[in-house]
Scaffold this motif. Structure first.
Motif, mmCIF file in Angstrom:
data_model
loop_
_atom_site.group_PDB
_atom_site.id
_atom_site.type_symbol
_atom_site.label_atom_id
_atom_site.label_comp_id
_atom_site.label_asym_id
_atom_site.label_seq_id
_atom_site.Cartn_x
_atom_site.Cartn_y
_atom_site.Cartn_z
ATOM 1 N N SER A 127 0.826 -1.218 0.000
ATOM 2 C CA SER A 127 0.000 0.000 0.000
ATOM 3 C C SER A 127 0.859 1.267 0.000
ATOM 4 C CB SER A 127 -0.943 0.017 1.202
ATOM 5 O OG SER A 127 -0.198 0.075 2.406
ATOM 6 N N PHE A 128 2.146 1.131 0.304
ATOM 7 C CA PHE A 128 3.062 2.268 0.324
ATOM 8 C C PHE A 128 3.413 2.759 -1.081
ATOM 9 C CE2 PHE A 128 5.657 -1.524 0.066
ATOM 10 C CZ PHE A 128 6.500 -1.221 -0.993
ATOM 11 N N CYS A 129 3.144 1.964 -2.103
ATOM 12 C CA CYS A 129 3.671 2.238 -3.447
ATOM 13 C C CYS A 129 3.393 3.648 -3.961
ATOM 14 C CB CYS A 129 3.150 1.213 -4.450
ATOM 15 S SG CYS A 129 4.056 -0.352 -4.407
ATOM 16 N N ASP A 130 2.193 4.147 -3.792
ATOM 17 C CA ASP A 130 1.904 5.478 -4.350
ATOM 18 C C ASP A 130 2.269 6.612 -3.405
ATOM 19 O OD1 ASP A 130 -0.129 4.967 -2.559
ATOM 20 O OD2 ASP A 130 -1.706 5.810 -3.806
ATOM 21 N N LYS A 131 2.809 6.274 -2.210
ATOM 22 C CA LYS A 131 3.154 7.314 -1.241
ATOM 23 C C LYS A 131 4.645 7.344 -0.907
ATOM 24 C CE LYS A 131 -0.074 5.495 1.580
ATOM 25 N NZ LYS A 131 -0.872 4.658 0.753
ATOM 26 N N ILE A 132 5.424 6.422 -1.452
ATOM 27 C CA ILE A 132 6.833 6.302 -1.078
ATOM 28 C C ILE A 132 7.652 7.452 -1.658
ATOM 29 C CG2 ILE A 132 7.583 4.861 -3.010
ATOM 30 C CD1 ILE A 132 9.025 3.126 -0.783
#
Length: 195
Positions: A127-132
């Motif tokens: 779930s971190f992919c678009d916020k990393i």
């Protein structure tokens, strides 16, 4: 006539709400069970892996990564993102139906700068992919204990996850998932950190 149809529509509406609720609860339970199983595998990997050493990818005639079998599943790596306190096992064989347990290798190897790993868009996985953030360190440890360190270079989005989009010769590691909200695919592109 209208009075008789109203209760049928009401009953159908209630049934749809109940079914939707049951599906959401079922998905949450499946995700939680997958996360628990994933953490058990990480613990077992940590017990079985030898002392960690620093690795450098090379263009090799044998890019095959060793596997470690745990609970009848072959694993090829352990992925860690220290800043997110996240550790996940990486299954060797891609199967989109089993991603709720752990991410899986979609393509490639640490050894030849081509590793692509896919995971599920949930709080226990990708779930971190678009916020990393760019510069975030990602460590991939193979099943011999060799660690490969990468930094996030960019994040790409696409409506489809075609192989030619996922497999990029410009990056050494790609992590991807399908964003459950936008239904787009998110690819985290990473470059190897040379010492």
């Amino acid at each position: 006539m209208k009075i008789g149809k109203f209760p049928i529509v009401l009953v159908l509406g209630i049934c749809l709400v109940v079914i939707s609720f049951a599906l959401i609860v079922g998905l949450q339970i499946r995700t939680r069970l997958g996360a628990n199983e994933s953490q058990k595998v990480v613990t077992r990997m940590s017990e079985l892996l030898p002392e960690r050493t620093v690795g450098v990818p090379e263009i090799s005639s044998n890019p095959n990564m060793p596997i470690l079998e745990i609970n009848d599943i072959d694993y090829v790596a352990l992925i860690e993102i220290p800043s997110l306190n996240l550790s996940l096992p990486v299954a060797d064989v891609w199967n989109s139906q089993k991603l709720y347990n752990s991410p899986a290798r979609f393509y490639g190897s640490c050894y030849d700068h081509s590793l692509v790993i896919g995971g599920a868009d949930n709080s226990y996985q990708f779930s971190f992919c678009d916020k990393i953030d760019n510069g975030t360190v990602i460590i991939v440890t193979d099943m011999t204990g060799t660690q490969f360190s990468y930094t996030v270079s960019r994040v790409d989005r696409s409506k489809s996850a075609e192989s030619n989009w996922l497999i990029s010769k410009d990056y050494d590691l790609t992590l991807f998932c399908r964003d459950a909200l936008s239904m787009e695919y998110v690819a985290v592109r990473c470059s190897f950190m040379y010492s």
